[in-house]
Design a protein around this motif. Structure first.
Motif, PDB file in Angstrom:
ATOM      1  N   SER A 351       0.813  -1.210   0.000  1.00  0.00           N
ATOM      2  CA  SER A 351       0.000   0.000   0.000  1.00  0.00           C
ATOM      3  C   SER A 351       0.851   1.267   0.000  1.00  0.00           C
ATOM      4  O   SER A 351       2.027   1.255   0.345  1.00  0.00           O
ATOM      5  N   ARG A 352       0.198   2.380  -0.423  1.00  0.00           N
ATOM      6  CA  ARG A 352       0.793   3.718  -0.397  1.00  0.00           C
ATOM      7  C   ARG A 352       2.116   3.768  -1.150  1.00  0.00           C
ATOM      8  O   ARG A 352       3.136   4.194  -0.625  1.00  0.00           O
ATOM      9  N   ASN A 353       2.075   3.295  -2.390  1.00  0.00           N
ATOM     10  CA  ASN A 353       3.190   3.393  -3.316  1.00  0.00           C
ATOM     11  C   ASN A 353       2.670   3.966  -4.629  1.00  0.00           C
ATOM     12  O   ASN A 353       1.645   4.664  -4.639  1.00  0.00           O
ATOM     13  N   LYS A 354       3.354   3.680  -5.737  1.00  0.00           N
ATOM     14  CA  LYS A 354       2.939   4.165  -7.045  1.00  0.00           C
ATOM     15  C   LYS A 354       2.839   3.015  -8.037  1.00  0.00           C
ATOM     16  O   LYS A 354       3.123   3.178  -9.226  1.00  0.00           O
ATOM     17  N   PHE A 355       2.451   1.849  -7.549  1.00  0.00           N
ATOM     18  CA  PHE A 355       2.292   0.689  -8.422  1.00  0.00           C
ATOM     19  C   PHE A 355       1.150   0.927  -9.411  1.00  0.00           C
ATOM     20  O   PHE A 355       0.171   1.615  -9.099  1.00  0.00           O
ATOM     21  N   ASP A 356       1.286   0.328 -10.596  1.00  0.00           N
ATOM     22  CA  ASP A 356       0.225   0.434 -11.592  1.00  0.00           C
ATOM     23  C   ASP A 356       0.027  -0.924 -12.253  1.00  0.00           C
ATOM     24  O   ASP A 356       0.550  -1.938 -11.808  1.00  0.00           O
ATOM     25  N   GLY A 357      -0.723  -0.920 -13.325  1.00  0.00           N
ATOM     26  CA  GLY A 357      -1.017  -2.170 -14.003  1.00  0.00           C
ATOM     27  C   GLY A 357      -2.144  -2.926 -13.312  1.00  0.00           C
ATOM     28  O   GLY A 357      -2.801  -2.423 -12.400  1.00  0.00           O
ATOM     29  N   GLU A 358      -2.360  -4.140 -13.757  1.00  0.00           N
ATOM     30  CA  GLU A 358      -3.425  -4.960 -13.202  1.00  0.00           C
ATOM     31  C   GLU A 358      -2.908  -5.839 -12.067  1.00  0.00           C
ATOM     32  O   GLU A 358      -1.718  -6.171 -12.015  1.00  0.00           O
ATOM     33  N   ILE A 359      -3.802  -6.201 -11.177  1.00  0.00           N
ATOM     34  CA  ILE A 359      -3.466  -7.175 -10.135  1.00  0.00           C
ATOM     35  C   ILE A 359      -3.309  -8.527 -10.827  1.00  0.00           C
ATOM     36  O   ILE A 359      -4.201  -8.951 -11.564  1.00  0.00           O
ATOM     37  N   PRO A 360      -2.192  -9.216 -10.634  1.00  0.00           N
ATOM     38  CA  PRO A 360      -1.967 -10.476 -11.362  1.00  0.00           C
ATOM     39  C   PRO A 360      -3.082 -11.488 -11.098  1.00  0.00           C
ATOM     40  O   PRO A 360      -3.509 -11.684  -9.963  1.00  0.00           O
ATOM     41  N   GLY A 361      -3.542 -12.113 -12.167  1.00  0.00           N
ATOM     42  CA  GLY A 361      -4.569 -13.126 -12.006  1.00  0.00           C
ATOM     43  C   GLY A 361      -4.094 -14.314 -11.200  1.00  0.00           C
ATOM     44  O   GLY A 361      -4.891 -15.014 -10.559  1.00  0.00           O
ATOM     45  N   GLN A 362      -2.778 -14.550 -11.179  1.00  0.00           N
ATOM     46  CA  GLN A 362      -2.219 -15.682 -10.434  1.00  0.00           C
ATOM     47  C   GLN A 362      -2.193 -15.447  -8.925  1.00  0.00           C
ATOM     48  O   GLN A 362      -1.757 -16.318  -8.180  1.00  0.00           O
ATOM     49  N   ILE A 363      -2.652 -14.270  -8.464  1.00  0.00           N
ATOM     50  CA  ILE A 363      -2.604 -13.989  -7.024  1.00  0.00           C
ATOM     51  C   ILE A 363      -3.474 -14.970  -6.246  1.00  0.00           C
ATOM     52  O   ILE A 363      -3.277 -15.183  -5.045  1.00  0.00           O
ATOM     53  N   GLY A 364      -4.401 -15.600  -6.930  1.00  0.00           N
ATOM     54  CA  GLY A 364      -5.240 -16.600  -6.272  1.00  0.00           C
ATOM     55  C   GLY A 364      -4.481 -17.843  -5.862  1.00  0.00           C
ATOM     56  O   GLY A 364      -5.014 -18.691  -5.131  1.00  0.00           O
ATOM     57  N   ARG A 365      -3.242 -17.973  -6.305  1.00  0.00           N
ATOM     58  CA  ARG A 365      -2.423 -19.123  -5.903  1.00  0.00           C
ATOM     59  C   ARG A 365      -1.953 -19.003  -4.453  1.00  0.00           C
ATOM     60  O   ARG A 365      -1.542 -19.992  -3.847  1.00  0.00           O
ATOM     61  N   LEU A 366      -1.998 -17.783  -3.900  1.00  0.00           N
ATOM     62  CA  LEU A 366      -1.496 -17.566  -2.536  1.00  0.00           C
ATOM     63  C   LEU A 366      -2.564 -17.975  -1.522  1.00  0.00           C
ATOM     64  O   LEU A 366      -3.170 -17.149  -0.837  1.00  0.00           O
ATOM     65  N   LYS A 367      -2.811 -19.259  -1.435  1.00  0.00           N
ATOM     66  CA  LYS A 367      -3.907 -19.783  -0.626  1.00  0.00           C
ATOM     67  C   LYS A 367      -3.737 -19.535   0.868  1.00  0.00           C
ATOM     68  O   LYS A 367      -4.713 -19.562   1.623  1.00  0.00           O
ATOM     69  N   LYS A 368      -2.512 -19.290   1.332  1.00  0.00           N
ATOM     70  CA  LYS A 368      -2.273 -19.074   2.760  1.00  0.00           C
ATOM     71  C   LYS A 368      -2.403 -17.601   3.159  1.00  0.00           C
ATOM     72  O   LYS A 368      -2.242 -17.265   4.331  1.00  0.00           O
TER      73      LYS A 368
END
Length: 526
Positions: A351-368
């Motif tokens: 949070s509170r940075n300057k990131f852009d682009g889309e949230i990676p679709g693979q983020i759902g792999r982080l099940k924990k």
């Protein structure tokens, strides 16, 4: 127990931890002249240590008075003491002098004040554990650590120390844990620190340190499993050499001025990939005394972390936490796919940075994943549908971005407060009030068709409930009838229920079709 009672025995070891001995210091211990080990921890004592106590401790080697409310000045540690724990009391005044044969000293969570220059007068010591944290100590940290070659644990955190980190810390080849958290230290990280290759836990957070994050951290401190540099003034980029820290489990570089992008090689942080917990208790062997006796001590790690939207101390649960916190910096670019390969990650805060682009679709792999904060950036596109599979997620903040589309439905993503999605003009769907098929809020339906749907569904439920209740009561009453009449009555009752339900449903359909037709006619005439 009477204050005038004296035991008819003389013990070498006396362990009365968590017994209610207070509030006065027990006088009956005066005749225990052969005592070697004494544990009066958490015994509700709020008195001062009486002078006669030191007359009976000439043979004492281990003393534990922790977790009481003992007050007064503790001038010096007796020369014969080898282990002492006075933590969590109300002792005040200067730090007591340290005898050379003492192996473990814990004076944390007291009110000791002044500098620690007496440490610079020690020319040789077997000290392995020193905790002076949570006091009122000030001044510069003395540069005399070359004489503490056996030191394994050093915590000077939560004081008022100033000046630079002493270079002699680099001579501590056995040092595993180094904590300077929450002081007023300045300058950069001394390069001599790279010689302390046994370091596993380093916390320099909440200071005034500056400069770039050194590359040699990833090159030489390869046993690091926790690196905390939060709330300082570090700048520059995240060094790619941090990817060599295969044991790192907790990385906190938040609240600095770090810029650039996240190295794509973060997927090499294999400790966040493998399903293994950290070390809950650290054990080490200390040698002390003129007879070179050995003892095994233990301690657990602790960190002050931003977890699930709040700053808190992790305590003993730190060993179960795997987290990356890069929040409140000046980082840019997209989230690298490498982060989505850290399958055992529990917390991610960008949070509170300057990131852009889309949230990676693979983020759902982080099940924990239990905590995810991507707020106050420039992320765009839709929320990946894969996030609906993050069943352990209990904290989510996507606010103040450029996200759009529907919030994935049928998952716990809709259980979070709407404030966690606000500041994204294109987002719609529950828990936001903005509907995805119209601009009017969901709470103010204006379509007659919607009202009719609700009317029909409500009366259908009411009819079904009445039917079930009537049927249940009818069956119960029928069971009370004689057996020769029961079968015929049940058949008649079944027919009556069927006629009743059919009539109700037919009437509701007529009402619904009539109103729907009215809406259609109005629409066509318009």
């Amino acid at each position: 127990m009477s204050s005038e009672w004296f035991p008819p025995f003389n013990l070498p070891e006396l362990f009365l931890a968590s017994c209610n001995l207070g509030p006065l210091f027990p006088t009956w211990i005066q005749n225990q002249t052969d005592i070697i080990g004494l544990d009066f921890s958490n015994t509700q004592i709020s008195d001062t240590i009486p002078m006669w106590f030191w007359d009976i401790t000439t043979t004492m080697q281990r003393l534990d008075l922790s977790s009481n409310k003992i007050k007064g000045i503790f001038a010096s540690i007796p020369l014969y003491i080898e282990e002492i724990d006075l933590s969590a009391n109300n002792f005040e005044g200067p730090v007591p002098l340290i005898p050379p044969q003492c192996s473990k000293i814990d004076l944390s969570h007291n009110k000791f004040s002044g500098n620690i220059l007496p440490l610079s007068k020690v020319e040789a010591t077997t000290l392995s554990f020193l905790d002076l944290s949570h006091n009122l100590l000030s001044g510069e940290v003395p540069d005399s650590w070359i004489y503490f070659q056996d030191l394994v644990f050093l915590d000077l955190g939560n004081n008022n120390f100033s000046g630079k980190i002493p270079m002699s810390i680099g001579y501590l080849a056995s040092l595993r844990t180094l904590i300077f958290r929450n002081n007023s230290l300045n300058g950069g990280l001394p390069e001599f620190l790279r010689n302390s290759s046994s370091l596993g836990f380093v916390d320099f957070g909440l200071n005034n340190l500056s400069g770039v994050v050194p590359e040699w951290i990833g090159q030489d401190l390869t046993q690091l499993y926790a690196l905390i540099l939060k709330s300082n003034d570090f700048y520059g980029s995240v060094p790619h050499d941090l990817c060599h820290l295969s044991d790192i489990r907790f990385l906190d570089l938040s609240k600095n001025r770090i810029s650039g992008s996240i190295p794509p090689c973060f997927s090499n942080l294999t400790a966040m990939v493998e399903n293994e917990i950290g070390i809950t208790d650290h054990y080490y062997t200390a040698t002390y005394g003129v007879n070179f006796r050995q003892a095994i001590f233990s301690y657990f790690d602790d960190a002050f972390a931003g977890w699930k939207g709040k700053e808190r101390e992790c305590g003993s649960s730190f060993a179960y936490l795997k987290m990356i916190d890069l929040s409140s910096n000046e980082l840019t670019g997209e989230i690298p796919i490498g982060i989505t390969k850290l399958l055992d990650l529990n917390g991610l805060n960008l949070s509170r940075n300057k990131f852009d682009g889309e949230i990676p679709g693979q983020i759902g792999r982080l099940k924990k994943l239990e905590s995810l904060d991507l707020s106050s950036n420039y992320f765009s596109g839709e929320i990946p549908q894969s996030m609906s599979g993050l069943t352990f997620l209990s904290y989510l903040d996507l606010s103040d971005n450029n996200l759009s589309g529907r919030i994935p439905s049928g998952s716990q993503l809709q259980l979070f407060n709407s404030s966690m999605y606000e500041g994204n003009a294109g987002l719609c769907g529950f828990p936001l009030t903005k509907r995805c098929d119209e601009t009017r809020p969901e709470s103010q339906p204006s379509s007659n068709g919607n009202e009719d749907d609700i009317f029909y569904e409500r009366w259908l439920c009411v009819s079904a409930t009445l039917g079930f209740t009537t049927a249940f009561c009818g069956v119960c009453v029928t069971l009370l009838l004689p057996s020769d009449q029961r079968h015929e009555d049940l058949l008649n009752f079944r027919d009556q229920i069927y006629v009743f339900m059919s009539t109700c449903i037919a009437k509701l359909k007529c009402i619904y079709n009539k109103d729907a037709g009215g809406v259609t006619d109005d629409a066509s005439s318009t």
